[in-house]
Design a protein around this motif. Structure first.
Motif, short mmCIF file in Angstrom:
data_model
loop_
_atom_site.label_atom_id
_atom_site.label_comp_id
_atom_site.label_asym_id
_atom_site.label_seq_id
_atom_site.Cartn_x
_atom_site.Cartn_y
_atom_site.Cartn_z
N GLY A 191 0.81 -1.21 0.00
CA GLY A 191 0.00 0.00 0.00
C GLY A 191 0.84 1.26 0.00
O GLY A 191 0.51 2.24 -0.66
N LEU A 192 1.95 1.22 0.73
CA LEU A 192 2.82 2.39 0.82
C LEU A 192 3.50 2.70 -0.51
O LEU A 192 3.75 3.86 -0.85
N THR A 193 3.81 1.66 -1.28
CA THR A 193 4.48 1.85 -2.58
C THR A 193 3.51 1.82 -3.75
O THR A 193 3.94 1.77 -4.90
N GLY A 194 2.21 1.85 -3.46
CA GLY A 194 1.22 1.93 -4.52
C GLY A 194 1.10 3.33 -5.06
O GLY A 194 1.74 4.28 -4.58
N PRO A 195 0.27 3.54 -6.08
CA PRO A 195 0.13 4.88 -6.68
C PRO A 195 -0.29 5.95 -5.67
O PRO A 195 0.29 7.03 -5.63
N ALA A 196 -1.28 5.64 -4.83
CA ALA A 196 -1.74 6.62 -3.84
C ALA A 196 -0.66 6.89 -2.80
O ALA A 196 -0.42 8.05 -2.41
N GLY A 197 0.02 5.82 -2.34
CA GLY A 197 1.06 6.00 -1.34
C GLY A 197 2.23 6.82 -1.86
O GLY A 197 2.75 7.70 -1.16
N LEU A 198 2.65 6.55 -3.08
CA LEU A 198 3.77 7.30 -3.66
C LEU A 198 3.38 8.76 -3.92
O LEU A 198 4.21 9.67 -3.76
N THR A 199 2.14 8.98 -4.33
CA THR A 199 1.69 10.36 -4.52
C THR A 199 1.70 11.13 -3.20
O THR A 199 2.17 12.27 -3.12
N LEU B 29 3.49 10.43 -0.59
CA LEU B 29 4.88 10.61 -0.17
C LEU B 29 5.54 11.76 -0.93
O LEU B 29 6.28 12.57 -0.36
N GLY B 30 5.27 11.84 -2.23
CA GLY B 30 5.83 12.94 -3.02
C GLY B 30 5.34 14.30 -2.56
O GLY B 30 6.09 15.29 -2.56
N ALA C 111 7.89 13.80 7.16
CA ALA C 111 7.12 13.46 5.96
C ALA C 111 6.92 11.95 5.86
O ALA C 111 5.81 11.47 5.57
N LEU C 112 7.98 11.19 6.11
CA LEU C 112 7.87 9.73 6.06
C LEU C 112 6.89 9.22 7.13
O LEU C 112 6.04 8.36 6.85
N LEU C 113 7.02 9.76 8.34
CA LEU C 113 6.13 9.32 9.41
C LEU C 113 4.68 9.69 9.12
O LEU C 113 3.76 8.92 9.43
N ALA C 114 4.45 10.86 8.54
CA ALA C 114 3.08 11.30 8.26
C ALA C 114 2.38 10.33 7.31
O ALA C 114 1.24 9.91 7.55
N VAL C 115 3.06 9.95 6.23
CA VAL C 115 2.46 9.03 5.26
C VAL C 115 2.30 7.64 5.87
O VAL C 115 1.25 6.99 5.70
N MET C 116 3.31 7.17 6.59
CA MET C 116 3.24 5.83 7.17
C MET C 116 2.12 5.72 8.21
O MET C 116 1.38 4.74 8.23
#
Length: 543
Positions: free
Chosen positions: A117-125, A127-128, A152-157
């Motif tokens: 999920g983290l490396t999916g399209p939504a997760g990568l967006t 993260l960017g 930033a990393l913690l927020a997405v995770m």
């Protein structure tokens, strides 16, 4: 990590396989990619602007920026969770139940699904976009920039972890169809209210209730100690030298990740050990109910449609949303009584969206109907009559309430105009239903299963968003004759009789409905085999 990398590769293989076998999906993927790039560029542009302003900002301005960041992060996290619950779900192609036969340890499976999920399209967006936080603090020193990167990393995770934990709990605790349906209705109504909140605030309903900046700061300071908003405060804590606060917020975020992982593990083990044990018991049948009063094929199919509607939260949610729309328009236009009619009109307009994909909501149950030799005209008539038996009384009731609250009952031109509006609402309902009879037989797109309304087939978001909009546009354009008569009669006055839109609107709606039934019947008869193949393919996505 080999298990995790395999699941990630599988996740992208499924996505690419879905895209390359459909030209529509390819177009949708390109549009989604452009939207993701645009979102990231906009985030970086805002961050670079703030980064140039931050070194010279006063302490008060920096506090206000921190307050806005925390509140934005909290709202975004809650919004993602709500959207996941109502529309996206966990992604049915990568649900834990699909990996039961492979003997993957629970911990490895949880890590793999989370990273997928983290490396999916939504997760990568996401993260960017959140990496733009580093641009805000880039001119304040290397340490603050590194802390912004960690934030930033913690927020997405944490956002992803909280979403998965909530979905896991919902899937484990709400095993009965009734509880799932109730939660689905509640979440959808909440999302609808949130979407209409900007219009509600612009209407002046909050006049006299001005929000104090200090109260916002106090609320943000409290929320900054929760998993929802702790991450974005880390760079500011570093710059101000609040080391204990920095360590505390890091502990909050890391503890949240650990707790979400434990929740996922417990839910996964519970589902494996007690699958089916807590399932809702079916009630003993008592007679034939509505089916027992059927005199012919059309009556029997009407009874079946009404029984399905009562048990299907995906279509049933349209009716509470109809009430929400009317109430909100009544609040927004409380100073303009005649504008209250926008509520019933918009409600009647969007009420036909589920009917435009009625065959997908029936699913493979349609096999029985086709095997029994039901003709297309019987199918279309049954759907029209069953829908109108519920929708038309609702629209008439809302129209009567609007007629009372608009003050038109006193008589005069306002009463005639209100009757015109009521006729236009009914005409729009009828014409939308006629358009739906053509769309439901011609353009079918997948929907969530009735048992799992929180999930949707992966890679079908474009069809689920574009085709309903096309249906709404067609049902609106086809009512142009009513609009061309109503505008001269109501606005200019004297050119046409004020009562003329009433028969025109009703005739417009009935003609479109009759034409839609006739055309939809022909399409249904000719495409029965293709419809079954399509529904069979979509059923495999729902499993």
């Amino acid at each position: 990590m080999s298990t995790a990398s395999t699941i990630i590769a599988m996740r992208w293989s499924i996505t690419w396989g879905t895209i390359k076998h459909s030209s529509w999906q390819m177009v949708g993927a390109i549009i989604s990619l452009l939207m993701a790039i645009g979102t990231c560029l906009a985030s970086w542009q805002v961050a670079l602007t703030l980064g140039g302003w931050l070194p010279s900002a006063s302490p008060g301005d920096r506090q206000r920026m921190g307050t806005i960041l925390v509140l934005f992060m909290v709202g975004l996290t809650l919004g993602v969770i709500l959207i996941q619950l109502a529309f996206l779900g966990q992604g049915s192609n990568l649900s834990p139940s699909r990996f039961v036969l492979y003997g993957i340890p629970d911990s490895q499976l949880q890590v793999g699904l989370y990273l997928a999920g983290l490396t999916g399209p939504a997760g990568l967006t996401g993260l960017g976009c959140f990496l733009a936080l580093t641009a805000i603090y880039a001119r304040t020193g290397v340490g603050a920039t590194i802390m912004a990167l960690i934030a930033a990393l913690l927020a997405v995770m944490v956002m992803l972890a909280l979403s998965r934990a909530v979905l896991d709990l919902v899937g484990t605790l709400m095993v009965s169809q009734r509880s799932r349906s109730g939660l689905y209705l509640l979440v959808t109504v909440v999302i609808m209210l949130l979407c209409l909140l900007p219009s509600l605030l612009d209407s002046g309903i909050m006049d006299g209730m001005a929000v104090d900046t200090d109260s916002l700061k106090t609320a943000a300071d409290i929320l900054a100690w929760t998993p929802l908003g702790a991450a974005v405060r880390l760079p500011e804590d570093f710059l101000s030298g609040s080391w204990w606060a920095l360590v505390g917020r890091l502990c909050v975020e890391l503890t949240t990740l650990a707790l979400c992982f434990m929740i996922g593990m417990l839910c996964l083990r519970h589902d494996r050990l007690y699958a089916g044990a807590s399932a809702e018991r079916s009630a003993a049948p008592r007679g034939l109910g509505l089916l027992g009063r059927s005199r012919n094929v059309v009556d029997a199919m009407i009874a079946r449609s009404l029984i399905y509607l009562r048990q299907d939260p995906r279509k049933l949610v349209s009716y509470p949303l109809l009430l929400v729309v009317v109430i909100l328009y009544a609040i927004i236009f409380r100073q303009m009584p005649m504008m209250l009619w926008l509520g019933p009109i918009v409600g009647a307009w969007v009420l036909e969206v589920p009917e435009g994909n009625a065959l997908a909501y029936d699913g493979l149950a349609l096999r029985m109907e086709i095997a029994a030799g039901v003709k297309g005209r019987e199918d279309r008539l049954s759907r029209v009559r069953s829908h109108l038996s519920v929708a038309l009384p609702c629209i008439l009731l809302l129209g009567l309430v609007t007629l009372v609250f608009s003050g038109a009952m006193k008589g005069g031109p306002d009463l005639v105009i209100s009757l015109d509006m009521l006729a236009a609402t009914i005409g729009l309902l009828l014409s939308g239903l006629g358009v739906a009879q053509v769309f439901s037989a011609l353009l079918i797109y997948p929907v969530p299963s009735m048992d799992q309304p929180f999930t949707s087939p992966q890679g079908r978001a474009v069809a689920q968003g574009f085709l309903p909009m096309l249906q709404l546009l067609a049902s609106l354009v086809i009512m142009l004759p009513t609009l061309l008569v109503a505008l001269p009669a109501i606005i200019t006055g004297g050119i046409l009789p004020l009562w003329l839109p009433v028969p025109v609107a009703l005739a417009n709606g009935l003609i479109v409905l009759a034409a839609g039934v006739a055309l939809g019947s022909r399409i249904f008869d000719r495409r029965q085999s293709a419809i079954l193949l399509t529904l069979d393919r979509y059923a495999s996505l729902q499993s």
